[in-house]
Design an enzyme around this catalytic site. Structure first.
Site, short mmCIF file in Angstrom:
data_model
loop_
_atom_site.label_atom_id
_atom_site.label_comp_id
_atom_site.label_asym_id
_atom_site.label_seq_id
_atom_site.Cartn_x
_atom_site.Cartn_y
_atom_site.Cartn_z
N ARG A 9 55.88 66.78 -63.60
CA ARG A 9 56.98 67.35 -62.85
C ARG A 9 58.26 66.79 -63.46
NH1 ARG A 9 56.93 69.49 -57.96
NH2 ARG A 9 54.93 68.64 -57.32
N GLU B 199 64.83 82.29 -63.77
CA GLU B 199 63.76 83.26 -63.50
C GLU B 199 63.57 83.43 -62.00
OE1 GLU B 199 59.93 82.55 -65.24
OE2 GLU B 199 60.79 81.88 -67.13
N ARG C 38 49.66 80.77 -58.31
CA ARG C 38 49.80 80.49 -59.74
C ARG C 38 48.49 80.82 -60.44
NH1 ARG C 38 53.21 75.51 -62.00
NH2 ARG C 38 53.02 75.88 -64.22
N PHE D 210 54.91 84.23 -66.82
CA PHE D 210 56.15 83.55 -67.18
C PHE D 210 56.01 82.59 -68.35
CE2 PHE D 210 54.59 81.35 -63.27
CZ PHE D 210 54.26 80.12 -63.82
N GLU E 125 52.55 84.07 -61.96
CA GLU E 125 52.38 84.00 -60.51
C GLU E 125 51.89 85.38 -60.05
OE1 GLU E 125 53.01 81.11 -58.91
OE2 GLU E 125 53.35 81.61 -56.81
N LYS F 249 61.61 83.20 -58.64
CA LYS F 249 60.49 82.37 -58.17
C LYS F 249 59.65 83.24 -57.22
CE LYS F 249 59.21 77.88 -56.27
NZ LYS F 249 58.04 78.32 -55.56
N LYS G 196 63.61 74.13 -59.15
CA LYS G 196 63.51 75.26 -58.21
C LYS G 196 64.64 75.21 -57.19
CE LYS G 196 59.97 72.71 -55.72
NZ LYS G 196 58.61 72.57 -55.34
P1 AMP Z 1 56.40 74.77 -55.54
O1 AMP Z 1 55.01 75.27 -55.29
O2 AMP Z 1 57.35 75.02 -54.40
O3 AMP Z 1 56.40 73.37 -56.05
O4 AMP Z 1 57.04 75.64 -56.73
C1 AMP Z 1 56.51 75.69 -58.01
C2 AMP Z 1 55.60 76.90 -58.11
O5 AMP Z 1 56.36 78.10 -58.16
C3 AMP Z 1 54.79 76.96 -59.37
O6 AMP Z 1 53.66 76.14 -59.28
C4 AMP Z 1 54.43 78.45 -59.45
O7 AMP Z 1 53.22 78.66 -58.74
C5 AMP Z 1 55.53 79.13 -58.68
N1 AMP Z 1 56.37 80.06 -59.48
C6 AMP Z 1 56.80 81.26 -59.05
N2 AMP Z 1 57.56 81.86 -59.96
C7 AMP Z 1 57.62 81.04 -61.04
C8 AMP Z 1 58.26 81.11 -62.31
N3 AMP Z 1 59.01 82.15 -62.68
N4 AMP Z 1 58.10 80.06 -63.16
C9 AMP Z 1 57.36 78.98 -62.80
N5 AMP Z 1 56.74 78.86 -61.61
C10 AMP Z 1 56.85 79.87 -60.73
#
Ligand code: AMP
Length: 593
Positions: A427, A260, A267, A352, A311, A262, A433
């Site tokens: 997690r 998907e 969020r 999502f 998001e 990102k 990611k």
């Molecule tokens: P990070 O904040 O770098 O740990 O990345 C995870 C975050 O990416 C999640 O908490 C979401 O806020 C965001 N996110 C963006 N797009 C997506 C997606 N398609 N699926 C899940 N999380 C997403």
């Protein structure tokens, strides 16, 4: 035992013991002993009071009386002039301790003269909770005055040590270093078997109200906890992603990946129950009022009983372009000018996931089943869309998807395991990611917590020269230092650092911080900042992952730079963790081999 019989002193004695130790096991012991003694009818209140509040965090109800106002109450209760209290506060640094000293001196001196002390009845937990609740509810004109009066009345009934904790509580400064996981440990020891801890944690992940969970556990045992269900209106702790630095490794972990975009925004968890719509942030704050446009769209969807996750990004409606995070940050935390902000910073919510629908908990279903349901119920609206996904099993298609994601303004992709359940609050490798930065020489951005600071010199005299930054270690429930941060600030931000951190200042290092460095200033770990680093190295002075790679060495981030992004959406426990930094170090070794 009558509820009214449980003395506040009982709770305060436990606070005192906790304050004197930093050993997790000892604190767990003190708490589990307390829980066993407390009648089940008031155990929820006790849990909230231990956490420094009166309600579950997601309700966002703050007692928050400014310390300066509290001084008026202390003055009214003790007849000591405000200036004297202020002076003592500046000298000692903690208003709770000041109050304890003042009331204690006064009790000694005036006990014989003052009638109020001789007729004083001991405070009960119920009484303190009720009075504090009353203070929290007051609002509008005249409320400040009423708060001061009620608080001063309460203080007149308090023993010196009780007054200390009442003041710490009302000013939001009760910092016992007791995290939610520790309370869960103590509850499972008090009321269940250690092996049942995961049942309590699961309940907490889908219904993060520890007071309620404690009460159900104390009254009905584990069966009661098992019957706690996902409920629209109560936020669910979000599932989180791991990270990897190359596509090959992602496909090794998830050979058939649902990939998907990102999106780089906020969020958002959307709860719908009949006409009531609530939006929660990643930190489980209620942000409904900040996004009336999203609420309106959800209302029009005619869905009546569901929980979605997505998001929310800033969006150019004319070009369909997704805008950088900075744009949507203008929409967060706003109390005024919301209508204008909707026009100035239009958003789009890319959903999502679907976690619940028509009474059914969908978190136990697979990703693909959840996606199917999401697609069947959500028709794209003005401001709501569904994140796209593609099932991919090879590097070439993966790269193509990734490049397309960057092209439309995303920060990368998330690969998800098609068979995986939604693991609330965890997690794991079911979501991985992979971001833009990973393609460059730099390590990924990390989100670190400021735990201390150093005085500035030369051009930086009068402000901080650098901040001491830490990662969160969930296994030890502490913050471990990983770098000094002095780059990436514009002049304005730099000069305002002391003011920004003023409310978090401590006289000594916080109990939850592990440091080998002596900072000039210490902070309560609260503020999370996004940092870009060049490399992770072994370090004899930083404590992050101490001994995990090499004896007596921790890990440090070299050449850290503030990206300018304050991660207000993350609380310190959501910061990058020590295991993540260790993992990044290992991956970096592999990459440069
Ligand atoms: P990070 O904040 O770098 O740990 O990345 C995870 C975050 O990416 C999640 O908490 C979401 O806020 C965001 N996110 C963006 N797009 C997506 C997606 N398609 N699926 C899940 N999380 C997403």
């Amino acid at each position: 035992m009558l509820l009214l019989d449980v003395l506040y002193r009982e709770l305060v004695d436990t606070f005192e013991k906790i304050e004197k130790t930093s050993k997790r096991l000892e604190i767990t012991d003190y708490l589990s002993n307390l829980f066993k003694k407390i009648p089940s009818d008031i155990i929820d209140k006790v849990v909230y009071l231990i956490k420094g509040g009166l309600h579950p965090d997601y309700l966002g109800i703050e007692l928050g009386i400014a310390e300066k106002l509290t001084i008026k109450s202390i003055s009214a209760a003790t007849s000591i002039p405000e200036e004297d209290i202020l002076k003592k506060w500046q000298e000692i640094g903690d208003l709770g301790t000041v109050t304890e000293i003042l009331i204690s001196n006064q009790t000694k001196e005036e006990e014989s003269k003052k009638n109020s002390y001789s007729i004083k009845k001991p405070l009960t937990i119920e009484a303190v909770y009720m009075v504090l609740g009353h203070i929290a509810k007051l609002s509008g004109t005249g409320s400040q005055k009423a708060k001061i009066q009620i608080l001063s009345y309460l203080l007149q009934y308090a023993e010196p040590v009780e007054a200390k904790y009442i003041i710490k509580t009302v000013t939001g400064k009760l910092r016992l270093g007791v995290g939610d996981m520790l309370i869960i440990d103590a509850l499972s020891i008090a009321f269940a078997k250690k092996t049942d801890r995961n049942v309590i944690e699961r309940a907490y992940n889908i219904y993060p109200d520890l007071g309620m969970i404690a009460k159900v556990l104390a009254k009905e045992g584990l069966d009661g906890v098992l019957s706690i269900k996902i409920t629209p209106g109560i936020p669910i702790r979000p599932m989180l992603a791991e990270r990897l630095y190359n596509i090959k490794e992602i496909l090794e972990k998830i050979p058939l990946s649902a990939v998907e975009n990102k999106y780089d925004g906020i969020r958002m968890q959307c709860h719908i129950k009949d006409d009531i719509i609530k939006l929660f942030s990643r930190r489980l704050e209620d942000i409904t009022d900040q996004f009336p446009d999203i609420r309106m769209d959800l209302k029009e969807s005619k869905i009546r009983d569901a929980i979605f996750e997505g998001e929310c990004v800033a969006f150019n409606q004319n070009t369909g372009e997704i805008l950088p995070f900075q744009e949507i940050s203008h929409r967060r935390g706003r109390k005024q000018g919301i209508i204008q902000a909707i026009e100035d910073y239009p958003v789009c919510l890319f959903l999502f996931d679907c976690l619940y629908k028509d009474g059914e908990d969908l978190t136990v279903k697979s990703y693909l089943e959840r996606r199917k349901i999401l697609e069947s119920v959500i028709k794209p609206f003005d401001k709501i869309d569904i994140s796209n996904y593609e099932i991919i099993d090879n590097i070439k298609d993966f790269e193509k998807f990734f490049d397309r994601a960057l092209e439309i303004g995303c920060e990368g992709i998330i690969a998800k395991s098609p068979d995986s359940k939604y693991m609330a609050g965890a997690r794991g490798w079911n979501w991985i990611k992979y971001k833009r930065e990973y393609k460059s020489e730099l390590v990924d951005t990390v989100d670190l917590v400021a735990v201390g600071a150093f005085s500035g010199r030369g051009r930086r005299a009068g402000t901080y020269g650098a901040l001491l930054m830490a990662a969160y270690n969930p296994d030890k429930d502490c913050f471990e230092t990983v770098c000094k941060l002095g780059t990436g600030f514009d002049d304005d931000t730099l000069m305002r650092l002391p003011a920004k951190f003023e409310e978090y200042r401590l006289k000594e290092i916080d109990k939850s911080v592990e440091s080998r460095i002596d900072a000039d200033y210490w902070f309560v770990p609260s503020v999370v900042m996004e940092i870009l680093g060049a490399e992770i190295t072994l370090s004899p002075i930083h404590t992050c992952g101490l001994g995990s790679i090499k004896d007596d060495f921790g890990l440090a981030i070299r050449f850290p730079r503030f990206t300018g992004r304050w991660r207000d959406d993350k609380n310190p426990f959501d910061a990058t963790t020590t295991p993540e930094i260790i993992e990044m170090y290992k991956l970096q070794l592999k990459r440069f081999k």
